[in-house]
Design a protein around this motif. Structure first.
Motif, PDB file in Angstrom:
ATOM      1  N   ALA A  13      16.483 -20.515 -15.702  1.00  0.00           N
ATOM      2  CA  ALA A  13      15.031 -20.470 -15.915  1.00  0.00           C
ATOM      3  C   ALA A  13      14.514 -21.851 -16.293  1.00  0.00           C
ATOM      4  CB  ALA A  13      14.695 -19.458 -17.005  1.00  0.00           C
ATOM      5  N   GLY A  14      13.446 -22.237 -15.643  1.00  0.00           N
ATOM      6  CA  GLY A  14      12.841 -23.527 -15.939  1.00  0.00           C
ATOM      7  C   GLY A  14      13.431 -24.689 -15.162  1.00  0.00           C
ATOM      8  N   ALA A  15      14.518 -24.456 -14.450  1.00  0.00           N
ATOM      9  CA  ALA A  15      15.186 -25.512 -13.671  1.00  0.00           C
ATOM     10  C   ALA A  15      15.375 -26.760 -14.541  1.00  0.00           C
ATOM     11  CB  ALA A  15      14.443 -25.783 -12.379  1.00  0.00           C
ATOM     12  N   ALA A  16      14.834 -27.904 -14.141  1.00  0.00           N
ATOM     13  CA  ALA A  16      15.035 -29.142 -14.894  1.00  0.00           C
ATOM     14  C   ALA A  16      14.475 -29.051 -16.314  1.00  0.00           C
ATOM     15  CB  ALA A  16      14.415 -30.317 -14.150  1.00  0.00           C
ATOM     16  N   LYS A  22      14.039 -29.604 -25.433  1.00  0.00           N
ATOM     17  CA  LYS A  22      14.668 -29.214 -26.708  1.00  0.00           C
ATOM     18  C   LYS A  22      14.510 -27.727 -27.025  1.00  0.00           C
ATOM     19  CE  LYS A  22      10.623 -30.739 -29.267  1.00  0.00           C
ATOM     20  NZ  LYS A  22      10.062 -31.686 -30.206  1.00  0.00           N
ATOM     21  N   LYS A  23      13.496 -27.079 -26.488  1.00  0.00           N
ATOM     22  CA  LYS A  23      13.304 -25.639 -26.740  1.00  0.00           C
ATOM     23  C   LYS A  23      14.432 -24.799 -26.149  1.00  0.00           C
ATOM     24  CE  LYS A  23       9.018 -25.226 -28.512  1.00  0.00           C
ATOM     25  NZ  LYS A  23       8.017 -24.266 -28.797  1.00  0.00           N
ATOM     26  N   PHE A  24      15.144 -25.365 -25.184  1.00  0.00           N
ATOM     27  CA  PHE A  24      16.205 -24.625 -24.487  1.00  0.00           C
ATOM     28  C   PHE A  24      17.566 -25.290 -24.694  1.00  0.00           C
ATOM     29  CE2 PHE A  24      12.221 -24.378 -22.052  1.00  0.00           C
ATOM     30  CZ  PHE A  24      11.944 -23.032 -22.217  1.00  0.00           C
ATOM     31  N   LYS A  25      17.738 -25.933 -25.826  1.00  0.00           N
ATOM     32  CA  LYS A  25      18.936 -26.728 -26.097  1.00  0.00           C
ATOM     33  C   LYS A  25      20.235 -25.946 -25.885  1.00  0.00           C
ATOM     34  CE  LYS A  25      20.725 -30.158 -29.172  1.00  0.00           C
ATOM     35  NZ  LYS A  25      20.387 -31.167 -30.112  1.00  0.00           N
ATOM     36  N   LYS A  26      20.237 -24.660 -26.218  1.00  0.00           N
ATOM     37  CA  LYS A  26      21.453 -23.858 -26.068  1.00  0.00           C
ATOM     38  C   LYS A  26      21.849 -23.685 -24.602  1.00  0.00           C
ATOM     39  CE  LYS A  26      20.935 -21.330 -30.371  1.00  0.00           C
ATOM     40  NZ  LYS A  26      20.786 -20.015 -31.014  1.00  0.00           N
ATOM     41  N   TRP A  27      20.927 -23.888 -23.698  1.00  0.00           N
ATOM     42  CA  TRP A  27      21.210 -23.731 -22.261  1.00  0.00           C
ATOM     43  C   TRP A  27      21.854 -24.978 -21.666  1.00  0.00           C
ATOM     44  CZ3 TRP A  27      15.973 -21.567 -20.034  1.00  0.00           C
ATOM     45  CH2 TRP A  27      15.662 -20.363 -20.673  1.00  0.00           C
ATOM     46  N   HIS A  28      21.635 -26.127 -22.276  1.00  0.00           N
ATOM     47  CA  HIS A  28      22.048 -27.400 -21.702  1.00  0.00           C
ATOM     48  C   HIS A  28      23.548 -27.451 -21.415  1.00  0.00           C
ATOM     49  CE1 HIS A  28      18.289 -29.489 -23.638  1.00  0.00           C
ATOM     50  NE2 HIS A  28      17.987 -28.401 -22.955  1.00  0.00           N
ATOM     51  N   LEU A  29      24.352 -27.104 -22.388  1.00  0.00           N
ATOM     52  CA  LEU A  29      25.805 -27.156 -22.222  1.00  0.00           C
ATOM     53  C   LEU A  29      26.259 -26.231 -21.097  1.00  0.00           C
ATOM     54  CD1 LEU A  29      28.522 -28.281 -23.130  1.00  0.00           C
ATOM     55  CD2 LEU A  29      28.623 -26.460 -24.835  1.00  0.00           C
ATOM     56  N   THR A  30      25.669 -25.047 -21.024  1.00  0.00           N
ATOM     57  CA  THR A  30      26.024 -24.099 -19.954  1.00  0.00           C
ATOM     58  C   THR A  30      25.773 -24.713 -18.587  1.00  0.00           C
ATOM     59  OG1 THR A  30      25.523 -22.204 -21.367  1.00  0.00           O
ATOM     60  CG2 THR A  30      25.528 -21.813 -18.991  1.00  0.00           C
ATOM     61  N   PHE A  31      24.619 -25.327 -18.425  1.00  0.00           N
ATOM     62  CA  PHE A  31      24.288 -25.937 -17.145  1.00  0.00           C
ATOM     63  C   PHE A  31      25.284 -27.033 -16.779  1.00  0.00           C
ATOM     64  CE2 PHE A  31      22.389 -29.497 -14.860  1.00  0.00           C
ATOM     65  CZ  PHE A  31      22.110 -28.878 -13.660  1.00  0.00           C
ATOM     66  N   ALA A  57       8.848 -21.355 -18.325  1.00  0.00           N
ATOM     67  CA  ALA A  57       9.573 -22.249 -19.235  1.00  0.00           C
ATOM     68  C   ALA A  57       8.679 -23.403 -19.692  1.00  0.00           C
ATOM     69  CB  ALA A  57      10.835 -22.779 -18.567  1.00  0.00           C
ATOM     70  N   VAL A  58       7.819 -23.880 -18.819  1.00  0.00           N
ATOM     71  CA  VAL A  58       6.887 -24.946 -19.188  1.00  0.00           C
ATOM     72  C   VAL A  58       5.910 -24.431 -20.238  1.00  0.00           C
ATOM     73  CG1 VAL A  58       4.992 -26.403 -18.363  1.00  0.00           C
ATOM     74  CG2 VAL A  58       7.096 -26.218 -17.038  1.00  0.00           C
ATOM     75  N   LYS A  59       5.463 -23.191 -20.080  1.00  0.00           N
ATOM     76  CA  LYS A  59       4.548 -22.599 -21.064  1.00  0.00           C
ATOM     77  C   LYS A  59       5.236 -22.465 -22.418  1.00  0.00           C
ATOM     78  CE  LYS A  59       2.005 -20.241 -17.454  1.00  0.00           C
ATOM     79  NZ  LYS A  59       1.796 -19.003 -16.737  1.00  0.00           N
ATOM     80  N   ILE A  60       6.493 -22.077 -22.413  1.00  0.00           N
ATOM     81  CA  ILE A  60       7.256 -21.980 -23.668  1.00  0.00           C
ATOM     82  C   ILE A  60       7.428 -23.372 -24.274  1.00  0.00           C
ATOM     83  CG2 ILE A  60       9.526 -21.456 -24.655  1.00  0.00           C
ATOM     84  CD1 ILE A  60       9.688 -19.138 -22.553  1.00  0.00           C
ATOM     85  N   ALA A  61       7.794 -24.331 -23.447  1.00  0.00           N
ATOM     86  CA  ALA A  61       8.017 -25.700 -23.923  1.00  0.00           C
ATOM     87  C   ALA A  61       6.751 -26.311 -24.514  1.00  0.00           C
ATOM     88  CB  ALA A  61       8.529 -26.574 -22.781  1.00  0.00           C
TER      89      ALA A  61
END
Length: 113
Positions: A13-16, A22-31, A57-61
């Motif tokens: 979700a959110g692609a790049a 930073k709102k999706f920091k937990k996803w970074h390592l997975t990617f 994702a942009v709206k969340i960010a």
């Protein structure tokens, strides 16, 4: 059939935005773990990143339910630039392509990232 066995598909979700903000920091390592595995297992040489306008994702960010096009565009561009820098550092041999899909179903390619 031409691409059979020649690519690896990973959707987040959110692609790049999802792998740089930073709102999706937990996803970074997975990617990045998935990307590394794809490079090793499938010998991928190019990563194609496709973001789209009206992205949740942009709206969340941005902490907004609605966001102006110009502001959303800026967030997408920032995510492309940040991801390009990370990819170049972690995987210097990997080629990248960045695209943004508009609400009018146009696909904009960003060559200068």
């Amino acid at each position: 059939k031409k691409l059979s066995g020649k690519y690896s598909l990973f959707n987040i979700a959110g692609a790049a935005v999802g792998v740089t903000h930073k709102k999706f920091k937990k996803w970074h390592l997975t990617f990045f773990d998935n990307l590394k595995s794809s490079i090793v297992l499938h010998k991928i040489q190019k990563l194609i990143i496709m973001n789209h306008i009206d992205c949740g994702a942009v709206k969340i960010a941005s902490n907004k339910k609605k966001i102006k096009y110009v502001n959303e565009f800026k967030i997408h561009m920032e995510s492309f630039i940040k991801l390009k820098k990370i990819i170049d550092k972690k995987f210097p041999k990997l080629n990248t392509e960045f695209y943004l899909i508009t609400l009018e179903k146009k696909i904009i390619k960003f060559d200068e990232i």
